[in-house]
Motif scaffolding. Structure first.
Motif, PDB file in Angstrom:
ATOM      1  N   GLY A   7       0.832  -1.215   0.000  1.00 49.60           N
ATOM      2  CA  GLY A   7       0.000   0.000   0.000  1.00 49.60           C
ATOM      3  C   GLY A   7       0.856   1.251   0.000  1.00 49.60           C
ATOM      4  N   ASN A   9       1.421   3.590  -1.998  1.00 45.38           N
ATOM      5  CA  ASN A   9       0.959   4.854  -2.594  1.00 45.38           C
ATOM      6  C   ASN A   9      -0.128   5.538  -1.780  1.00 45.38           C
ATOM      7  N   LEU A  12       0.062   6.793   4.367  1.00 41.43           N
ATOM      8  CA  LEU A  12       1.129   6.293   5.233  1.00 41.43           C
ATOM      9  C   LEU A  12       2.289   5.742   4.398  1.00 41.43           C
ATOM     10  N   ILE A  38      -2.444  -7.356  -2.602  1.00 43.16           N
ATOM     11  CA  ILE A  38      -2.344  -8.288  -1.459  1.00 43.16           C
ATOM     12  C   ILE A  38      -3.530  -9.246  -1.363  1.00 43.16           C
ATOM     13  N   CYS A  59       0.654  -1.318   4.956  1.00 37.55           N
ATOM     14  CA  CYS A  59      -0.079  -0.034   4.921  1.00 37.55           C
ATOM     15  C   CYS A  59      -1.265  -0.119   3.983  1.00 37.55           C
ATOM     16  N   ALA A  60      -1.437  -1.257   3.307  1.00 37.42           N
ATOM     17  CA  ALA A  60      -2.548  -1.414   2.365  1.00 37.42           C
ATOM     18  C   ALA A  60      -3.833  -1.638   3.154  1.00 37.42           C
ATOM     19  N   VAL A  78      -9.622  -7.085   1.440  1.00 35.99           N
ATOM     20  CA  VAL A  78      -8.368  -6.339   1.659  1.00 35.99           C
ATOM     21  C   VAL A  78      -8.006  -6.294   3.147  1.00 35.99           C
ATOM     22  N   ILE A 100      -1.019  -2.250  10.311  1.00 35.59           N
ATOM     23  CA  ILE A 100      -1.659  -1.018  10.781  1.00 35.59           C
ATOM     24  C   ILE A 100      -3.174  -1.237  10.893  1.00 35.59           C
ATOM     25  N   THR A 102      -6.929   0.275  13.264  1.00 30.56           N
ATOM     26  CA  THR A 102      -7.720   1.508  13.420  1.00 30.56           C
ATOM     27  C   THR A 102      -8.437   1.631  14.762  1.00 30.56           C
ATOM     28  N   ASP A 103      -8.724   2.864  15.127  1.00 27.88           N
ATOM     29  CA  ASP A 103      -9.562   3.149  16.302  1.00 27.88           C
ATOM     30  C   ASP A 103     -11.000   2.650  16.092  1.00 27.88           C
ATOM     31  N   LYS A 130     -11.380  -4.683   9.705  1.00 31.33           N
ATOM     32  CA  LYS A 130     -10.029  -4.452  10.229  1.00 31.33           C
ATOM     33  C   LYS A 130      -9.779  -5.322  11.458  1.00 31.33           C
ATOM     34  N   THR A 149      -4.221   3.196  14.773  1.00 29.97           N
ATOM     35  CA  THR A 149      -4.079   4.640  14.706  1.00 29.97           C
ATOM     36  C   THR A 149      -5.427   5.274  14.420  1.00 29.97           C
ATOM     37  N   SER A 150      -5.480   6.608  14.393  1.00 32.01           N
ATOM     38  CA  SER A 150      -6.789   7.274  14.244  1.00 32.01           C
ATOM     39  C   SER A 150      -6.676   8.551  13.424  1.00 32.01           C
ATOM     40  N   TRP A 151      -7.740   8.894  12.718  1.00 31.73           N
ATOM     41  CA  TRP A 151      -7.910  10.190  12.035  1.00 31.73           C
ATOM     42  C   TRP A 151      -6.644  10.590  11.258  1.00 31.73           C
TER      43      TRP A 151
HETATM   44  N1  LIG Z   1      -7.072   7.207   6.916  1.00 23.33           N
HETATM   45  C1  LIG Z   1      -7.477   7.167   8.178  1.00 23.33           C
HETATM   46  O1  LIG Z   1      -8.115   8.095   8.672  1.00 23.33           O
HETATM   47  C2  LIG Z   1      -7.133   5.986   9.035  1.00 23.33           C
HETATM   48  C3  LIG Z   1      -7.591   5.960  10.364  1.00 23.33           C
HETATM   49  C4  LIG Z   1      -7.256   4.866  11.165  1.00 23.33           C
HETATM   50  C5  LIG Z   1      -6.489   3.841  10.654  1.00 23.33           C
HETATM   51  N2  LIG Z   1      -6.073   3.892   9.364  1.00 23.33           N
HETATM   52  C6  LIG Z   1      -5.283   2.778   8.862  1.00 23.33           C
HETATM   53  O2  LIG Z   1      -3.999   3.274   8.521  1.00 23.33           O
HETATM   54  C7  LIG Z   1      -3.473   2.527   7.431  1.00 23.33           C
HETATM   55  C8  LIG Z   1      -2.990   3.467   6.356  1.00 23.33           C
HETATM   56  O3  LIG Z   1      -4.088   4.262   5.936  1.00 23.33           O
HETATM   57  P1  LIG Z   1      -3.945   5.397   4.826  1.00 23.33           P
HETATM   58  O4  LIG Z   1      -4.700   6.571   5.318  1.00 23.33           O
HETATM   59  O5  LIG Z   1      -2.513   5.546   4.409  1.00 23.33           O
HETATM   60  O6  LIG Z   1      -4.798   4.740   3.656  1.00 23.33           O
HETATM   61  P2  LIG Z   1      -4.947   5.172   2.140  1.00 23.33           P
HETATM   62  O7  LIG Z   1      -4.323   6.508   1.904  1.00 23.33           O
HETATM   63  O8  LIG Z   1      -6.376   4.961   1.780  1.00 23.33           O
HETATM   64  O9  LIG Z   1      -4.056   4.095   1.405  1.00 23.33           O
HETATM   65  C9  LIG Z   1      -4.391   2.748   1.370  1.00 23.33           C
HETATM   66  C10 LIG Z   1      -3.590   2.120   0.266  1.00 23.33           C
HETATM   67  O10 LIG Z   1      -3.927   0.736   0.241  1.00 23.33           O
HETATM   68  C11 LIG Z   1      -3.819   0.344  -1.078  1.00 23.33           C
HETATM   69  N3  LIG Z   1      -4.579  -0.876  -1.368  1.00 23.33           N
HETATM   70  C12 LIG Z   1      -5.921  -1.033  -1.371  1.00 23.33           C
HETATM   71  N4  LIG Z   1      -6.227  -2.292  -1.745  1.00 23.33           N
HETATM   72  C13 LIG Z   1      -5.041  -2.916  -1.985  1.00 23.33           C
HETATM   73  C14 LIG Z   1      -4.692  -4.212  -2.419  1.00 23.33           C
HETATM   74  N5  LIG Z   1      -5.625  -5.134  -2.701  1.00 23.33           N
HETATM   75  N6  LIG Z   1      -3.391  -4.517  -2.567  1.00 23.33           N
HETATM   76  C15 LIG Z   1      -2.433  -3.602  -2.303  1.00 23.33           C
HETATM   77  N7  LIG Z   1      -2.709  -2.351  -1.911  1.00 23.33           N
HETATM   78  C16 LIG Z   1      -3.999  -2.017  -1.754  1.00 23.33           C
HETATM   79  C17 LIG Z   1      -4.380   1.497  -1.889  1.00 23.33           C
HETATM   80  O11 LIG Z   1      -3.844   1.438  -3.167  1.00 23.33           O
HETATM   81  P3  LIG Z   1      -4.734   1.863  -4.431  1.00 23.33           P
HETATM   82  O12 LIG Z   1      -5.098   3.278  -4.204  1.00 23.33           O
HETATM   83  O13 LIG Z   1      -3.818   1.636  -5.561  1.00 23.33           O
HETATM   84  O14 LIG Z   1      -5.919   0.957  -4.413  1.00 23.33           O
HETATM   85  C18 LIG Z   1      -3.891   2.704  -1.114  1.00 23.33           C
HETATM   86  O15 LIG Z   1      -2.725   3.239  -1.676  1.00 23.33           O
HETATM   87  C19 LIG Z   1      -4.581   1.563   7.015  1.00 23.33           C
HETATM   88  O16 LIG Z   1      -4.356   0.325   7.615  1.00 23.33           O
HETATM   89  C20 LIG Z   1      -5.833   2.172   7.594  1.00 23.33           C
HETATM   90  O17 LIG Z   1      -6.814   1.188   7.852  1.00 23.33           O
HETATM   91  C21 LIG Z   1      -6.358   4.931   8.557  1.00 23.33           C
END
Ligand SMILES: NC(=O)c1ccc[n+]([C@@H]2O[C@H](COP(=O)([O-])OP(=O)(O)OC[C@H]3O[C@@H](n4cnc5c(N)ncnc54)[C@H](OP(=O)(O)O)[C@@H]3O)[C@@H](O)[C@H]2O)c1
Length: 285
Positions: A7, A9, A12, A38, A59-60, A78, A100, A102-103, A130, A149-151
């Motif tokens: 993940g 791109n 994170l 994945i 991070c995906a 996923v 990684i 989530t809250d 998750k 992690t959160s937000w």
């Molecule tokens: N964002 C939040 O507010 C938040 C809050 C709490 C926890 N988290 C957790 O923190 C972590 C990082 O979050 P983030 O905000 O960096 O997320 P993000 O910006 O949405 O990025 C998630 C990445 O996962 C990739 N992905 C999705 N399906 C995939 C697959 N089948 N194989 C490989 N890659 C795949 C996506 O790639 P494509 O775009 O190419 O599909 C995207 O680049 C995650 O575990 C998330 O659950 C996030």
């Protein structure tokens, strides 16, 4: 040491790519969904067979919280099944998995900041998927760190900070939810935290929490974004009930990150300081 980042791109993943520039002695393998999907068990297995992976940072994720309510199969593919594939391969190749989470695994009924040991009870599909991913990791592996992690926000991708800045281009008044309490996390701080985990060589495996320090609402977050960015905006606090979304969100999801700070010897910055850092980077870019 070979470190696979999935993940790469996402928010994170991109922050880890920045932080990795300072850790040149490790061989980082950054993969986006096009390089390594994945959910494709065969591809994941092949990747592990072709590369001597020592550490995986997953991070995906399927992060579209509202869409997940109806796109249940893909969210689980996923956030749960793919995590199982990663864990199975980590087990086979004796690799460490840093996963990684989530809250949103919590229901929001706590009065104090959630500890890693607190009982989980997700109230939506995203959180449930998750949590299932976490459970696979814990069932299959001894060598793992689950970091909730959160937000999450950053200068990359889509997030609340960037949405607020975009809205400030066309609006001068905005209603923002004031009765959901938690704390934002600058993805760059979390990326630094992940490097600290790796460097620590700690074997105190298990679940940890990571968010910036403080306790705020989305209303507080929005107000500070506009203030720091020098935007004229009237922000009105509203209850979540006035802003219905397909997915229910926990009304309180503050994470207690003390065990992370103690174990990995990292003082996590206060949310205002990190927001100022992020905004500066975003506005200079
Ligand atoms: N964002 C939040 O507010 C938040 C809050 C709490 C926890 N988290 C957790 O923190 C972590 C990082 O979050 P983030 O905000 O960096 O997320 P993000 O910006 O949405 O990025 C998630 C990445 O996962 C990739 N992905 C999705 N399906 C995939 C697959 N089948 N194989 C490989 N890659 C795949 C996506 O790639 P494509 O775009 O190419 O599909 C995207 O680049 C995650 O575990 C998330 O659950 C996030």
């Amino acid at each position: 040491m070979n470190v696979l980042v999935t993940g790469a791109n996402g928010q994170l993943g991109k922050c880890l790519q920045e932080v990795a520039k300072l850790e040149t002695s490790w061989n980082w393998m950054f993969t986006g969904s096009a390089d390594l999907d994945i959910t494709n068990a065969e591809k994941v297995q092949q990747f592990f067979e072709n590369n001597a992976v020592d550490i995986v940072v997953n991070c995906a994720a399927y992060t579209a919280v509202d869409k997940a309510e109806t796109d249940i199969e893909n969210a689980y593919a996923v956030n749960a099944e793919a995590v199982k594939f990663l864990a199975e391969n980590c087990k086979k190749h004796n690799a460490l998995l840093i996963h990684i989470s989530t809250d949103f695994v919590f229901d929001g009924e706590n009065e104090n900041a959630y500890l890693p040991t607190d009982i989980t009870n997700p109230i939506g599909v995203y959180g449930a998927s998750k949590l299932k991913g976490e459970q696979y990791v814990q069932e299959l592996l001894k060598k793992y760190f689950i970091i909730r992690t959160s937000w999450v926000y950053s200068e990359f991708g889509n997030n609340f900070m960037k949405t607020m800045l975009r809205l400030s281009e066309s609006r001068n008044e905005l209603n923002v939810v004031a009765d959901q309490i938690g704390c934002p996390t600058y993805a760059m701080d979390l990326a630094v935290g992940i490097v600290a985990v790796i460097k620590s060589k700690s074997e105190n495996f298990g679940v940890y929490h990571f968010s910036n320090q403080g306790k705020i609402s989305w209303f507080n977050f929005a107000s500070e974004i506009f203030k720091l960015a020098g935007k004229e905006m009237k922000v009105n606090p509203i209850p979540a009930s006035d802003y219905p979304t397909p997915a229910k969100r926990p009304s309180f999801s503050l994470l207690n990150a003390e065990s992370f700070q103690n174990e990995f010897k990292m003082q996590i910055p206060a949310w205002k300081k990190s927001l100022a850092n992020c905004l500066k980077k975003y506005q200079n870019a």
